[in-house]
Design an enzyme around this catalytic site. Structure first.
Site, mmCIF file in Angstrom:
data_model
loop_
_atom_site.group_PDB
_atom_site.id
_atom_site.type_symbol
_atom_site.label_atom_id
_atom_site.label_comp_id
_atom_site.label_asym_id
_atom_site.label_seq_id
_atom_site.Cartn_x
_atom_site.Cartn_y
_atom_site.Cartn_z
ATOM 1 N N GLY A 28 0.820 -1.209 0.000
ATOM 2 C CA GLY A 28 0.000 0.000 0.000
ATOM 3 C C GLY A 28 0.852 1.256 0.000
ATOM 4 O O GLY A 28 1.966 1.283 -0.528
ATOM 5 N N GLY A 29 0.307 2.286 0.624
ATOM 6 C CA GLY A 29 0.979 3.586 0.655
ATOM 7 C C GLY A 29 2.376 3.517 1.239
ATOM 8 O O GLY A 29 3.208 4.394 0.967
ATOM 9 N N GLY B 122 16.695 15.148 -32.592
ATOM 10 C CA GLY B 122 16.470 15.585 -31.210
ATOM 11 C C GLY B 122 17.218 14.720 -30.216
ATOM 12 O O GLY B 122 17.617 15.187 -29.145
ATOM 13 N N ALA B 123 17.423 13.453 -30.591
ATOM 14 C CA ALA B 123 18.119 12.550 -29.675
ATOM 15 C C ALA B 123 19.580 12.966 -29.493
ATOM 16 O O ALA B 123 20.174 12.746 -28.441
ATOM 17 C CB ALA B 123 18.029 11.115 -30.185
#
Ligand code: HXC
Length: 517
Positions: A172-173, A407-408
């Site tokens: 859980g959390g 862009g890479a």
């Protein structure tokens, strides 16, 4: 005047009782499964005899559910400071043998206290998680207690390294505290980490699943990317923690543990010349290049199982601790996809926060083309790399091995993204796009009319490569500082790193930038 026997006996009795944890039978059962106790884990992590415990006599104050009668030794968490490689490190270790290692107010106060110590003293924090989560009997108080821990995880972030070990359940959390830390190491046999378990998933969605499918070490490491390292057992996990710490500074105001005394090896390494295939499309393992660049081939790869098209990790080059980021041509042809971009960007930010210089090795044909990549937001995720590199003020060295397209090329820390030194191998191809793609766009008409379109395309691609993608074109335009033989890379990078250690770069003051998340 000696201390009275009564006082000494009482201390001994209290200590012995507290050190029992959940009792000998529970401890024996753990040992039979090859699992260490909470205190044993910290004692294994730290140099012998250096662990100084704090909060051994802690008592919870819960009165509901008959808790007033329950003594929970050390309130199910062992906290303190010990030494790793002669440097102090703060640690906590949840004790599953006591109330399932569950976290209530006192338990959390102990963790918070050791976290406050870590930030005050400027020492790394190691948290070993083995817990049933929020202590049910303490109700909302235990949620608040988790909140106190999360809040401190964020305060410590970027100030001292935080390393989490998941050595048991982390449900859980509760999984958010490790997730807020810098690195997570998970043991294969005992650990699980998930937000909603199989039963909750089935009840809410009707989907049948298993713990192995959602919460195992393998899935967290290879599929979700939550976990950075997988260990077989406790001992291996703690060995990974020590190895990781050996590359990290104690805090953001200190330098990492460089070994500048090491004699510089400036000799050429002909083995590197032999590593690059002649055919620019033939893949090769970039880890073989990294192994030849780092001292003693000692490279700690981080997140090896996740987004393997991007390799990240720590090594020393000429004694200088360096964070290495490299495209891996063996996987997805070295393209950058969403996961690879996230992986690289977070690593760059960690290194920058902790004064670790960056070496970027480039062989990237571009961002991964694909409908799902576009729809899932490759623009947003790829932008993280641009943001992370441009924000990093540590020394940044880039070596272009082969392809550096579009862009890479920028996302892999070109000069414009603030690289302090850009080197290229003679095999480098730096261009807006690959030769084949460019030729198809530029010469579409000519190719359809050519008597032998394939032969003409090949001819044009060769010409494009020589004319537009040549590293000498970029070097001529001063985007590349020098073109070097692969065998000269180790010496060139080692010298550049030393020369850049005194780098100081200041930026306009601001609260923080707005990295695309
Ligand atoms: C109090 C707990 C506990 C808890 C376990 N125990 N979890 N006590 N609060 N959360 C106790 C058990 O009562 C038992 O006590 C002992 O620990 C060992 O538990 P077992 O169930 O016998 O162990 P095992 O079979 O190994 O199962 C382990 C487990 C299971 C899978 C972790 O205990 C379990 O499911 N626990 C609850 C997990 C959970 O749902 N926690 C809340 C998650 S939500 P005795 O006295 O019999 O030895 C959460 C929110 C955080 O944590 C929110 C942050 C914002």
């Amino acid at each position: 005047m000696a201390l009275s026997k009564t006082l000494v006996d009482e201390l001994t009795k209290r200590r012995e009782a507290a050190l029992q944890g959940g009792g000998a039978d529970k401890m024996e059962a753990r040992h039979a499964r090859g699992v260490l106790g909470a205190r044993e884990r910290l004692e294994t992590l730290f140099a012998p005899g250096t662990f100084q415990e704090t909060g051994l006599h802690a008592r919870h104050a819960t009165r509901a559910f008959g808790m007033e009668k329950k003594i929970l030794p050390a309130d199910a968490v062992v906290c303190g400071v010990g030494y790793v490689d002669d440097r102090p490190v703060a640690g906590f270790s949840q004790d599953f043998t006591v109330a399932g290692g569950s976290l209530g107010d006192t338990h959390a106060r102990k963790i918070c206290h050791i976290m406050d110590h870590a930030v005050k003293a400027g020492v790394p924090l190691v948290g070993i998680n083995d817990s049933g989560g929020a202590r049910i009997q303490e109700g909302v108080g235990s949620l608040s207690a988790y909140g106190q821990v999360f809040y401190r995880n964020v305060l410590l972030s970027g100030v001292v390294p935080q390393i989490a070990v998941i050595a048991g359940p982390c449900a859980g959390g509760a999984a958010y505290s490790p997730a807020l830390m810098d690195f997570i190491i998970m043991t294969r046999r005992e650990a699980s980490m998930f937000i909603c378990g199989p039963e909750v998933i089935r009840a809410v969605t009707g989907q049948a699943t298993t713990m192995a499918d959602i919460g195992s070490a393998e899935v967290n490491a290879a599929v979700s990317g939550n976990v950075h390292f997988v260990a077989e057992d406790d001992k291996e996990a703690l060995a990974i923690v020590r190895r990781l710490l050996s590359f990290l500074p104690s805090n953001n105001m200190s330098d990492p543990p460089h070994a500048p005394g090491a004699a510089l090896n400036l000799a050429d390494d002909p083995a590197l010349d032999a590593l690059v295939p002649e055919d620019p499309k033939a893949p090769f393992d970039v880890r073989a290049v990294i192994a030849r660049l780092v001292d003693n081939a000692d490279f700690l790869e981080v997140m090896a199982a996740f987004a393997a098209n991007m390799v990240i990790g720590f090594g020393r080059i000429g004694g200088i601790v360096t964070g290495v980021i490299a495209n891996q041509p063996l996987v997805k042809a070295g393209t950058i996809d969403i996961d690879a971009a996230d992986k690289a960007a977070r690593f760059v930010r960690f290194c920058n926060a902790f004064n670790i210089p960056l070496l970027t090795l480039v062989d990237v044909p571009g961002f991964l083309p694909g409908v799902m990549e576009e729809r899932r937001g490759i623009i947003r995720h790829g932008a993280k790399m641009l943001f992370a590199y441009a924000s990093a003020t540590v020394p940044k060295i880039t070596v272009i091995l082969r392809k550096a397209y579009g862009g890479a090329y920028l996302a892999m820390c070109s000069q414009d993204m603030g690289a302090d030194k850009v080197l290229a191998w003679p095999s480098a191809e730096i261009a807006v796009m690959g030769a084949d793609g460019a030729v198809n766009i530029l010469y579409r008409k000519e190719l359809t009319e050519a008597p032998d379109p394939r032969a003409r395309a090949h001819e044009l691609a060769e010409a494009y490569r020589a004319e537009f993608a040549s590293p000498y074109l970029s070097a001529g335009m001063l985007f590349v500082d020098d073109v070097i033989l692969p065998g000269q890379t180790r010496a060139a990078v080692a010298l550049a790193l030393r020369g850049l250690l005194s780098k100081r770069e200041t930026r306009p003051p601001k609260k923080h930038g707005n990295i695309p998340l």
